[in-house]
Structure formats: structure tokens, C-alpha cells
Design a protein around this motif. Structure first.
Motif, PDB file in Angstrom:
ATOM      1  N   ASP A  34      46.327  38.864  52.107  1.00 55.38           N
ATOM      2  CA  ASP A  34      46.095  40.226  52.589  1.00 55.38           C
ATOM      3  C   ASP A  34      44.601  40.399  52.837  1.00 55.38           C
ATOM      4  O   ASP A  34      43.832  40.695  51.921  1.00 55.38           O
ATOM      5  CB  ASP A  34      46.592  41.229  51.539  1.00 55.38           C
ATOM      6  CG  ASP A  34      46.476  42.674  52.016  1.00 55.38           C
ATOM      7  OD1 ASP A  34      45.752  42.932  53.000  1.00 55.38           O
ATOM      8  OD2 ASP A  34      47.109  43.547  51.394  1.00 55.38           O
ATOM      9  N   LEU A  35      44.193  40.206  54.093  1.00 62.06           N
ATOM     10  CA  LEU A  35      42.762  40.205  54.423  1.00 62.06           C
ATOM     11  C   LEU A  35      42.159  41.600  54.435  1.00 62.06           C
ATOM     12  O   LEU A  35      40.937  41.752  54.412  1.00 62.06           O
ATOM     13  CB  LEU A  35      42.532  39.535  55.785  1.00 62.06           C
ATOM     14  CG  LEU A  35      43.052  38.098  55.922  1.00 62.06           C
ATOM     15  CD1 LEU A  35      42.573  37.487  57.236  1.00 62.06           C
ATOM     16  CD2 LEU A  35      42.639  37.227  54.747  1.00 62.06           C
ATOM     17  N   ASP A  36      42.994  42.626  54.467  1.00 61.07           N
ATOM     18  CA  ASP A  36      42.489  44.006  54.514  1.00 61.07           C
ATOM     19  C   ASP A  36      42.335  44.621  53.125  1.00 61.07           C
ATOM     20  O   ASP A  36      41.292  45.145  52.777  1.00 61.07           O
ATOM     21  CB  ASP A  36      43.415  44.878  55.370  1.00 61.07           C
ATOM     22  CG  ASP A  36      43.503  44.379  56.803  1.00 61.07           C
ATOM     23  OD1 ASP A  36      42.454  43.997  57.345  1.00 61.07           O
ATOM     24  OD2 ASP A  36      44.616  44.349  57.361  1.00 61.07           O
ATOM     25  N   LEU A  37      43.389  44.532  52.318  1.00 62.91           N
ATOM     26  CA  LEU A  37      43.395  45.232  51.034  1.00 62.91           C
ATOM     27  C   LEU A  37      43.498  44.299  49.828  1.00 62.91           C
ATOM     28  O   LEU A  37      43.466  44.757  48.685  1.00 62.91           O
ATOM     29  CB  LEU A  37      44.563  46.232  50.984  1.00 62.91           C
ATOM     30  CG  LEU A  37      44.541  47.323  52.067  1.00 62.91           C
ATOM     31  CD1 LEU A  37      45.831  48.138  52.018  1.00 62.91           C
ATOM     32  CD2 LEU A  37      43.325  48.226  51.894  1.00 62.91           C
ATOM     33  N   GLY A  38      43.643  42.999  50.070  1.00 63.35           N
ATOM     34  CA  GLY A  38      43.822  42.060  48.965  1.00 63.35           C
ATOM     35  C   GLY A  38      42.581  41.914  48.099  1.00 63.35           C
ATOM     36  O   GLY A  38      41.456  42.053  48.581  1.00 63.35           O
ATOM     37  N   PHE A  39      42.801  41.633  46.808  1.00 63.07           N
ATOM     38  CA  PHE A  39      41.691  41.381  45.902  1.00 63.07           C
ATOM     39  C   PHE A  39      41.114  39.998  46.223  1.00 63.07           C
ATOM     40  O   PHE A  39      41.861  39.013  46.284  1.00 63.07           O
ATOM     41  CB  PHE A  39      42.155  41.440  44.438  1.00 63.07           C
ATOM     42  CG  PHE A  39      41.030  41.297  43.463  1.00 63.07           C
ATOM     43  CD1 PHE A  39      40.252  42.390  43.119  1.00 63.07           C
ATOM     44  CD2 PHE A  39      40.730  40.064  42.895  1.00 63.07           C
ATOM     45  CE1 PHE A  39      39.191  42.266  42.224  1.00 63.07           C
ATOM     46  CE2 PHE A  39      39.684  39.924  42.008  1.00 63.07           C
ATOM     47  CZ  PHE A  39      38.911  41.033  41.667  1.00 63.07           C
ATOM     48  N   ALA A  67      51.200  38.785  46.682  1.00 67.56           N
ATOM     49  CA  ALA A  67      50.546  38.838  45.370  1.00 67.56           C
ATOM     50  C   ALA A  67      49.365  39.812  45.365  1.00 67.56           C
ATOM     51  O   ALA A  67      48.756  40.047  44.318  1.00 67.56           O
ATOM     52  CB  ALA A  67      50.067  37.444  44.962  1.00 67.56           C
ATOM     53  N   GLY A  68      49.033  40.366  46.531  1.00 66.85           N
ATOM     54  CA  GLY A  68      47.912  41.302  46.617  1.00 66.85           C
ATOM     55  C   GLY A  68      46.563  40.617  46.649  1.00 66.85           C
ATOM     56  O   GLY A  68      45.552  41.208  46.261  1.00 66.85           O
ATOM     57  N   ALA A  69      46.537  39.370  47.110  1.00 61.84           N
ATOM     58  CA  ALA A  69      45.298  38.585  47.094  1.00 61.84           C
ATOM     59  C   ALA A  69      44.778  38.307  48.505  1.00 61.84           C
ATOM     60  O   ALA A  69      45.546  38.139  49.449  1.00 61.84           O
ATOM     61  CB  ALA A  69      45.523  37.261  46.368  1.00 61.84           C
ATOM     62  N   ARG A  70      43.482  38.263  48.610  1.00 65.03           N
ATOM     63  CA  ARG A  70      42.781  37.751  49.788  1.00 65.03           C
ATOM     64  C   ARG A  70      42.088  36.472  49.331  1.00 65.03           C
ATOM     65  O   ARG A  70      41.114  36.511  48.575  1.00 65.03           O
ATOM     66  CB  ARG A  70      41.737  38.758  50.274  1.00 65.03           C
ATOM     67  CG  ARG A  70      40.768  38.209  51.333  1.00 65.03           C
ATOM     68  CD  ARG A  70      39.603  39.170  51.527  1.00 65.03           C
ATOM     69  NE  ARG A  70      38.590  38.646  52.452  1.00 65.03           N
ATOM     70  CZ  ARG A  70      37.412  39.228  52.673  1.00 65.03           C
ATOM     71  NH1 ARG A  70      37.097  40.356  52.057  1.00 65.03           N
ATOM     72  NH2 ARG A  70      36.547  38.690  53.527  1.00 65.03           N
ATOM     73  N   VAL A  71      42.636  35.328  49.718  1.00 67.19           N
ATOM     74  CA  VAL A  71      42.096  34.047  49.268  1.00 67.19           C
ATOM     75  C   VAL A  71      41.045  33.531  50.247  1.00 67.19           C
ATOM     76  O   VAL A  71      41.268  33.504  51.465  1.00 67.19           O
ATOM     77  CB  VAL A  71      43.218  33.010  49.067  1.00 67.19           C
ATOM     78  CG1 VAL A  71      42.644  31.607  48.907  1.00 67.19           C
ATOM     79  CG2 VAL A  71      44.064  33.380  47.853  1.00 67.19           C
ATOM     80  N   ILE A  72      39.902  33.174  49.695  1.00 65.79           N
ATOM     81  CA  ILE A  72      38.807  32.567  50.462  1.00 65.79           C
ATOM     82  C   ILE A  72      38.711  31.127  49.973  1.00 65.79           C
ATOM     83  O   ILE A  72      38.218  30.861  48.870  1.00 65.79           O
ATOM     84  CB  ILE A  72      37.482  33.325  50.240  1.00 65.79           C
ATOM     85  CG1 ILE A  72      37.623  34.790  50.693  1.00 65.79           C
ATOM     86  CG2 ILE A  72      36.343  32.658  50.990  1.00 65.79           C
ATOM     87  CD1 ILE A  72      37.222  35.783  49.658  1.00 65.79           C
ATOM     88  N   ALA A  73      39.270  30.201  50.753  1.00 67.53           N
ATOM     89  CA  ALA A  73      39.339  28.790  50.364  1.00 67.53           C
ATOM     90  C   ALA A  73      38.128  28.061  50.945  1.00 67.53           C
ATOM     91  O   ALA A  73      37.957  28.016  52.158  1.00 67.53           O
ATOM     92  CB  ALA A  73      40.633  28.172  50.872  1.00 67.53           C
ATOM     93  N   VAL A  74      37.309  27.500  50.062  1.00 66.99           N
ATOM     94  CA  VAL A  74      36.007  26.956  50.458  1.00 66.99           C
ATOM     95  C   VAL A  74      35.987  25.434  50.362  1.00 66.99           C
ATOM     96  O   VAL A  74      36.433  24.860  49.363  1.00 66.99           O
ATOM     97  CB  VAL A  74      34.889  27.530  49.552  1.00 66.99           C
ATOM     98  CG1 VAL A  74      33.510  27.222  50.137  1.00 66.99           C
ATOM     99  CG2 VAL A  74      35.054  29.034  49.356  1.00 66.99           C
ATOM    100  N   SER A 304      45.560  41.290  38.961  1.00 67.61           N
ATOM    101  CA  SER A 304      45.696  42.374  37.989  1.00 67.61           C
ATOM    102  C   SER A 304      44.485  42.445  37.074  1.00 67.61           C
ATOM    103  O   SER A 304      43.898  43.522  36.864  1.00 67.61           O
ATOM    104  CB  SER A 304      46.972  42.157  37.163  1.00 67.61           C
ATOM    105  OG  SER A 304      47.058  43.112  36.129  1.00 67.61           O
ATOM    106  N   LEU A 305      44.077  41.292  36.542  1.00 70.82           N
ATOM    107  CA  LEU A 305      42.918  41.249  35.654  1.00 70.82           C
ATOM    108  C   LEU A 305      41.650  41.615  36.414  1.00 70.82           C
ATOM    109  O   LEU A 305      40.808  42.386  35.921  1.00 70.82           O
ATOM    110  CB  LEU A 305      42.796  39.845  35.052  1.00 70.82           C
ATOM    111  CG  LEU A 305      41.643  39.613  34.075  1.00 70.82           C
ATOM    112  CD1 LEU A 305      41.704  40.582  32.905  1.00 70.82           C
ATOM    113  CD2 LEU A 305      41.666  38.169  33.572  1.00 70.82           C
ATOM    114  N   GLY A 306      41.511  41.084  37.622  1.00 68.03           N
ATOM    115  CA  GLY A 306      40.318  41.353  38.429  1.00 68.03           C
ATOM    116  C   GLY A 306      40.156  42.822  38.757  1.00 68.03           C
ATOM    117  O   GLY A 306      39.044  43.367  38.689  1.00 68.03           O
ATOM    118  N   ARG A 307      41.257  43.470  39.099  1.00 71.73           N
ATOM    119  CA  ARG A 307      41.178  44.905  39.426  1.00 71.73           C
ATOM    120  C   ARG A 307      40.804  45.735  38.192  1.00 71.73           C
ATOM    121  O   ARG A 307      40.021  46.680  38.280  1.00 71.73           O
ATOM    122  CB  ARG A 307      42.513  45.388  40.005  1.00 71.73           C
ATOM    123  CG  ARG A 307      42.801  44.855  41.401  1.00 71.73           C
ATOM    124  CD  ARG A 307      43.839  45.708  42.111  1.00 71.73           C
ATOM    125  NE  ARG A 307      44.330  45.094  43.333  1.00 71.73           N
ATOM    126  CZ  ARG A 307      43.675  45.071  44.489  1.00 71.73           C
ATOM    127  NH1 ARG A 307      42.469  45.611  44.580  1.00 71.73           N
ATOM    128  NH2 ARG A 307      44.201  44.491  45.559  1.00 71.73           N
TER     129      ARG A 307
END
Length: 318
Positions: A34-39, A67-74, A304-307
Motif C-alpha cells: 500500500d504505497l499511499d497509506l501503508g506503514f 497487511a497495511g504495509a508499504r515495503v521499500i526493498a533495498v 501494528s507495533l510500528g504504528r
């Protein structure tokens, strides 16, 4: 991105974004979920993987977004399109991620390291702990301003500081391999051949294509750079002690399979004990690739923990 077609997009080598770091190196990444609202979760791949790694195969985009995540894979230095950094140590990585987080204008975030990516995630948590606990925060935060917003650290099937754990595990993992880039290049050549054979034998054509694309991207610069350097770093004296992570500042969640044959479960147990306050989950019967079967759950727990932590960020642990 949204829409039902997004989960079936074929990943190609063109799926990359590049930041030119202050020292002139290129750092490459891709984003999904979720690139807009994901954690935001910065994902650090394993050895002989790259930013193209698809944890849940063709379901990766859909499940990551759910899962509500925005993953930045580096891509780490020497992998994919990220320039090699000769003499790299683990403690250079937090600065790269800090610079990328600033570039992306990300506030609160988490890091998630799989296998060889684990030590790199720990290094970020150590840097964030140091920034949050120093008596002169201005000085510490001037160097790594984004790290004070690191809200959680996830470790999956992580490597450990083998030399610190003891000579028996060091020899079991690396044999008599000399601690040189050349010797670890030879190991990487063998590992690459084994992995390629396994991928070529896959019965599902789409998964075979994804696995081989990721392997090809991981070795874009050859085997003597990123892959060999990962091994060299793992077997050497780490630039930090996992005990330096302050889990009051950066909570740590860890997952390890009891039947892991690549990184024995007791290595994960050692890491969990070494990091005071680490929340370790040891999954009966699971293997080194547990990330493929528990990806969504892992992300949901980190999000969940991050938020929750984000409401307290930046954290001062003085």
C-alpha cells in the motif's frame, strides 16, 4: 497501486528506483504494498536475493497491501543496481537507509531483515538506540536524523555474530574458509550453482521465473561483490554487539524456524537472548524460508507495533 491486476505484475529488472547518495554511490530499491497509506517498512534481502525477491510469489503485492504495509526493498551495496562499497561494514548501512528515508520524506518506519539482511537491520536498531539514548541528542541526530524515527526492527531467520557466539558454530557455518573476499567468492559460486539448480527444477513456471529473475538481479555485478561481502561480514568481527540494541527505544520482533538448516535455530535463540527484551517466536517445523509462509503475519505484527510506537516518536530513552 491498487486493482486486482497488481498482484500478477511480472517483476523485471526495470522495476527499480535509484538514489545517488552523498558519497556518489547509487542505492537502488523498489516499493510494493500500500504505497499511499501503508506503514513504511525497509526490507533487507538475504544473500543471493535482491530487491526483486517476492516473499509470497505472485501474491506478494496483494498480501503486503492487505497487511497495511508499504515495503521499500533495498539492494545492498554490490547487489542489483546498488554500487559496491569496498571495505563495507555493518555500521555504514544505517547511514544509507537514513539518507533514503530522508529522500522519501518518510517519518516513522520499521526495518525488516531476512537471513543475511538481519545483521543490517540490527545495525539500524543499534544506531537508533545510540541516537535516542545519547546525552547530547543534537550531536547524534545530526549524523542520522531519520534513525530516531525507527519504531521497530524485525528479524527473520537471521544470521548471528558467529565469531562472537563461538568457534564451534563459526567452523560449522564456514569451515576453514579464509576471511578474504576471494575465499568467500568461491563459496558464493557454489551457493549460486546450488540455488540455480533448485530454481531450475521448480515445477511452477511463474515461481521459477520469479526466483531466477531475483537470482540474476542479485548477481548483476557478479559474485565477488555483494554476495561474497555478506559472507565475509558474517564470519568476521561485527562492528556492533546485538546487546547494544535498546528495545525500550527500538522494539525487536524475531522469527526463526526450529528446523532451519541454513542458520541453526540456536543461533536465533542466542540472538534473542543477547538482545534484552527481544520478542522471539520460534516456529516448530519451520525452515529457513519461513518468510514465504508467514510474510503477511510478520508484516501485520510490525505494522501494528510500528504504528503504536510512532505515536511516541521521536523517542528519547534518557
Amino acid at each position: 497501486s491498487s486493482g486486482s491486476s497488481s498482484s500478477s505484475l511480472t517483476m523485471t529488472a526495470e522495476t527499480h528506483l535509484i538514489l545517488k547518495l552523498r558519497d556518489g554511490r547509487a542505492l537502488a530499491w523498489r516499493e510494493y504494498g500500500d504505497l499511499d497509506l501503508g506503514f513504511p517498512i525497509f526490507y533487507f534481502h538475504g544473500n543471493l536475493n535482491s530487491r526483486l525477491f517476492q516473499p509470497m510469489w505472485s501474491d506478494t503485492q496483494e498480501q503486503t497491501a492487505a497487511a497495511g504495509a508499504r515495503v521499500i526493498a533495498v539492494d545492498r551495496p554490490g547487489y542489483g543496481f546498488s554500487d559496491f562499497l569496498p571495505g563495507r561494514t555493518y555500521d555504514t548501512w544505517p547511514a544509507d537507509i537514513d539518507e533514503l528515508a530522508q529522500h522519501l520524506e518518510i517519518g516513522v518506519f520499521a526495518v525488516l531483515g531476512y537471513s543475511s539482511g538481519g545483521p543490517n537491520a540490527m545495525a539500524c536498531a543499534v544506531a537508533a538506540s545510540a541516537a535516542a539514548t545519547t546525552a547530547a541528542p543534537e550531536a547524534a541526530l545530526a549524523a542520522l536524523p531519520a534513525m530516531r524515527h525507527l519504531a521497530a526492527c524485525g528479524l527473520v531467520s537471521t544470521d548471528g555474530p558467529y565469531r562472537q557466539i563461538g568457534s564451534e558454530i563459526l567452523e560449522a557455518m564456514f569451515g576453514k574458509t579464509e576471511p578474504t573476499l576471494e575465499a568467500f567468492t568461491e563459496r558464493a559460486v557454489q551457493s549460486h550453482a546450488n540455488m540455480k539448480a533448485i530454481y531450475e527444477a521448480m515445477s511452477k513456471a511463474d515461481r521459477k521465473e520469479m526466483a531466477l529473475s531475483d537470482l540474476s538481479e542479485a548477481t548483476r555485478q557478479g559474485l565477488s561483490r555483494g554476495p561474497a561481502q555478506d559472507g565475509l561480514l558474517e564470519c568476521g568481527n561485527w562492528s556492533f554487539d546485538p546487546a547494544d540494541i535498546n528495545t525500550d527505544c527500538v522494539p525487536v520482533l524475531q522469527w526463526h524456524g526450529t528446523d532451519d538448516r541454513d542458520v541453526p535455530c540456536f543461533v536465533g535463540e542466542w540472538v534473542a537472548k543477547r538482545i534484552a527484551g527481544c520478542n522471539g517466536t520460534f516456529i516448530p517445523g519451520e525452515s529457513h524460508s519461513l518468510v514465504r509462509r508467514h510474510w503477511r503475519s510478520i508484516l501485520e505484527q510490525l505494522v501494528s507495533l510500528g504504528r503504536k510506537r510512532g505515536a511516541l516518536s521521536p523517542v528519547s530513552c534518557l
